[in-house]
Scaffold this active site. Structure first.
Site, PDB file in Angstrom:
ATOM      1  N   ASP A 123     -10.433  19.710 -30.908  1.00 31.40           N
ATOM      2  CA  ASP A 123      -9.283  20.589 -30.919  1.00 31.40           C
ATOM      3  C   ASP A 123      -9.736  22.010 -30.574  1.00 31.40           C
ATOM      4  O   ASP A 123     -10.519  22.621 -31.302  1.00 31.40           O
ATOM      5  CB  ASP A 123      -8.646  20.547 -32.311  1.00 31.40           C
ATOM      6  CG  ASP A 123      -7.426  21.435 -32.397  1.00 31.40           C
ATOM      7  OD1 ASP A 123      -6.513  21.234 -31.584  1.00 31.40           O
ATOM      8  OD2 ASP A 123      -7.398  22.346 -33.244  1.00 31.40           O
ATOM      9  N   THR A 139      -4.263  25.304 -26.613  1.00 29.60           N
ATOM     10  CA  THR A 139      -5.273  26.352 -26.680  1.00 29.60           C
ATOM     11  C   THR A 139      -6.361  26.150 -25.630  1.00 29.60           C
ATOM     12  O   THR A 139      -6.751  27.080 -24.935  1.00 29.60           O
ATOM     13  CB  THR A 139      -5.957  26.357 -28.052  1.00 29.60           C
ATOM     14  OG1 THR A 139      -4.963  26.187 -29.031  1.00 29.60           O
ATOM     15  CG2 THR A 139      -6.693  27.649 -28.291  1.00 29.60           C
ATOM     16  N   THR A 140      -6.839  24.922 -25.533  1.00 31.78           N
ATOM     17  CA  THR A 140      -7.924  24.650 -24.594  1.00 31.78           C
ATOM     18  C   THR A 140      -7.466  24.896 -23.162  1.00 31.78           C
ATOM     19  O   THR A 140      -8.159  25.560 -22.386  1.00 31.78           O
ATOM     20  CB  THR A 140      -8.401  23.192 -24.738  1.00 31.78           C
ATOM     21  OG1 THR A 140      -8.614  22.928 -26.110  1.00 31.78           O
ATOM     22  CG2 THR A 140      -9.665  22.963 -23.953  1.00 31.78           C
ATOM     23  N   ASP A 190      -1.067  18.414 -34.050  1.00 32.10           N
ATOM     24  CA  ASP A 190      -0.774  18.883 -32.692  1.00 32.10           C
ATOM     25  C   ASP A 190       0.326  18.041 -32.059  1.00 32.10           C
ATOM     26  O   ASP A 190       1.262  18.556 -31.453  1.00 32.10           O
ATOM     27  CB  ASP A 190      -2.024  18.783 -31.803  1.00 32.10           C
ATOM     28  CG  ASP A 190      -3.024  19.885 -32.107  1.00 32.10           C
ATOM     29  OD1 ASP A 190      -2.671  20.798 -32.875  1.00 32.10           O
ATOM     30  OD2 ASP A 190      -4.141  19.825 -31.574  1.00 32.10           O
TER      31      ASP A 190
END
Ligand SMILES: *[C@@H]1O[C@H](CO)[C@@H](O)[C@H](O)[C@H]1NC(C)=O
Ligand SMILES: *[C@@H]1O[C@H](CO)[C@@H](O)[C@H](O)[C@H]1NC(C)=O
Ligand SMILES: CC(=O)N[C@H]1CO[C@H](CO)[C@@H](O)[C@@H]1O
Length: 545
Positions: free
Chosen positions: A79, A112-113, A405
């Site tokens: 994550d 986010t990534t 998520d």
């Protein structure tokens, strides 16, 4: 540092990265980097963060093992938000990028990534343009136009099956499978996707995930996890109380049953005779009894307290036909109040003002090796509990992160029901649109737009790399497939071939994808504006030289 989102790409005074004055106004504790150097270090920092997380991107991305330097505690995760939170960053530009990515995560629940990686790729491209003497301002203008063209293309490829509940459910399952990317869940992806979708559909369009309780219980396998309606509290009823009650009227409290005792002994009363002590105890019992009388006045059949109840009041309550649960944890009590429609009271003096909680039944159930209480038919009928089982705490924690998520993205998708195709399909379509739009712009701006298009194509490239395929060949094939009108093509990362994403059900949230492109563009623009980095060293003691 908190990154505040003002208008896109604007920093305000006080924010890191805000251009400062050029005269030397700093003491010797402060260093300043300017112009080329500052920009270079902004690029380097942001690109380094992108490179750090990019190996976790996509269904074949790798997990990272994080170990805390202070506690030695290890976390296994893929994550992005968790990884970036765990790493202390020294480079201010890296921090800016990470903070924008986190804002995105707060708003859409995931991505986010992707934001970090795309932002870094945009800066990598920008660095090359700056080397070719293109002014950052021109790059920013080009990137803005490109961003607009990309999002417009995304709007065109988005598909909305929201009005057809069976199709929409399929979409949700597919999105969940895409989001549950963590290695730990990969075996049971299908199963967890269904759990997550069922939980979110129960919310009937609400995005309040507080109604979904996630309970982690060590033991068993991940595939033993399940969804249960209602609410589960990790506590049992008092002794001598029935194991099941129905038509429950519930009083939820955070009240001490023995405040007076604490006061008496706290004041160090001099107790010189055993009889005095007996008197005190008697007085104490009377106080407890009168509290129990007050509780009875609520006309309830269950009493849940965050604090201890003790044996004697528990017995009195049982005699009065009231089941009791003591010492419930804080989060449990808050959530119980939420799902049963009650409130947490701190005094028993005004029964008429108190909102009680309601549910059809409460019973003791055995989960794993523990006895817990299950509240069924709660007032908020949508509430449910996902019980995650797994061999170790680490497995459970990573499963929860991954599930969380998925739940966030799914609940957002029940609001904005449009979807786009994954596997690099949407990125390639956007990239083509940006290339086309670039043809109508003058030289330097169009170079910047083409750079933007290349950065978008890096996303499928990284997906392919992470899956261990020859990314340049595969992405070239994808590009020609899409540019030749096979608009649903994408990467099949299991087989390493180009396939129809619609057929494979590789679907992603439109809202998430749009937010990724916007946030990454914003981050790139913010960092392109940097022409000055000021570092204040922490003041050290004994500066007397
Ligand atoms: C992008 O997708 C839209 C909608 O499916 C399609 O009309 C367009 O031709 C696609 N563009 C490319 C380059 O594939
Ligand atoms: C419960 O009561 C304790 C002690 O009276 C207090 O510290 C705590 O903040 C209260 N918690 C809630 C949720 O009201
Ligand atoms: C899961 C599903 O049936 N999705 C459909 C959504 O709508 C598009 C376009 O109408 C269809 O092609 C999909 O099959």
């Amino acid at each position: 540092m908190q990154y505040k989102r003002l208008s896109p790409g604007r920093l305000s005074p006080g924010d890191e990265g805000y251009p400062a004055f050029s005269v030397n106004i700093f003491g010797d504790q402060v260093t300043e980097e300017r112009a080329e150097n500052a920009r270079l270090s902004a690029f380097v920092g942001a690109i380094a963060v992108g490179d750090l997380v990019k190996t976790t991107l996509g269904p074949k991305g790798m997990d990272k093992l994080l170990q805390s330097a202070s506690t030695g505690e290890a976390v296994m995760t893929n994550d992005g938000a968790t990884i970036l939170k765990a790493i202390p960053l020294d480079n201010p530009a890296a921090k800016v990028l990470v903070n924008i990515a986190k804002v995105q995560d707060d708003e859409v629940g995931d991505g986010t990534t992707s934001v970090t990686v795309l932002g870094a790729e945009l800066l990598r491209e920008a660095e090359k343009l700056v080397d070719h003497k293109i002014h950052p301002q021109t790059i920013i203008e080009g990137y803005r136009l490109a961003n607009k063209a990309a999002v417009a293309a995304l709007d065109r490829v988005a598909v909305d099956n929201g009005t057809d509940s069976a199709k929409f459910r399929d979409d949700l399952i597919n999105i969940a499978k895409t989001t549950l990317s963590s290695k730990i869940l990969s075996q049971d992806k299908e199963y967890f996707a269904k759990l997550a979708v069922d939980a979110v559909l129960r919310l009937k369009g609400s995005t309040n995930l507080d109604h979904i309780q996630i309970m982690k219980i060590v033991g068993g396998k991940l595939a033993d996890s399940y969804l249960d309606e209602g609410f589960i509290l990790n506590k049992r009823f008092g002794v001598n109380q029935p194991k099941k009650i129905e038509n429950v009227k519930l009083l939820i409290a955070n009240t001490s049953m023995d405040t007076d005792k604490v006061k008496i002994f706290g004041a160090k009363f001099k107790v010189d005779a055993t009889s005095k002590l007996a008197d005190l105890e008697k007085a104490e019992r009377e106080k407890m009894k009168s509290k129990v009388e007050k509780i009875k006045g609520f006309n309830i059949n269950c009493f849940v307290n965050r604090q201890l109840i003790y044996d004697w009041p528990e017995q009195l309550l049982a005699d009065a036909g009231i089941n009791s649960i003591e010492h419930a944890d804080f989060e449990g009590v808050e959530r119980l109040a939420l799902v049963t429609g009650g409130e947490v009271v701190s005094t028993f003096d005004h029964p008429e003002k108190v909102k009680l909680g309601y549910c059809d039944s409460i019973e003791e159930v055995i989960i794993g090796e523990d006895v817990m209480t299950k509240f069924s038919g709660v007032a908020a009928g949508r509430a449910c509990t996902i019980v995650i089982r797994g061999a170790t705490e680490q497995v459970l924690a990573e499963a929860e992160r991954s599930l969380h998520d998925a739940l966030s993205v799914l609940s957002q998708t029940t609001r904005e029901t449009r979807t786009v195709l994954g596997g690099g399909c949407a990125e390639m379509n956007m990239s083509k649109a940006v290339d086309t739009a670039a043809q109508n712009e003058d030289g330097k701006k169009s170079l910047a737009m083409e750079a933007f298009a290349r950065a978008l194509r890096q996303l499928p490239t990284i997906l392919a790399d992470n899956a261990g395929f020859d990314s340049s060949e595969l992405v070239a094939k994808l590009r020609s497939s899409i540019y030749n009108g096979m608009t649903t093509s994408g990467l099949d990362l299991n087989k390493g071939v180009i396939a129809d994403m619609r057929e494979l059900g590789i679907v992603e949230s439109y809202k998430l994808k749009r937010a990724v492109v916007n946030s990454a563009s914003e981050a790139a623009e913010v960092l392109l504006r940097v022409d000055n980095i000021i570092r204040a060293k922490p003041r050290t003691a004994g500066r007397n030289h």
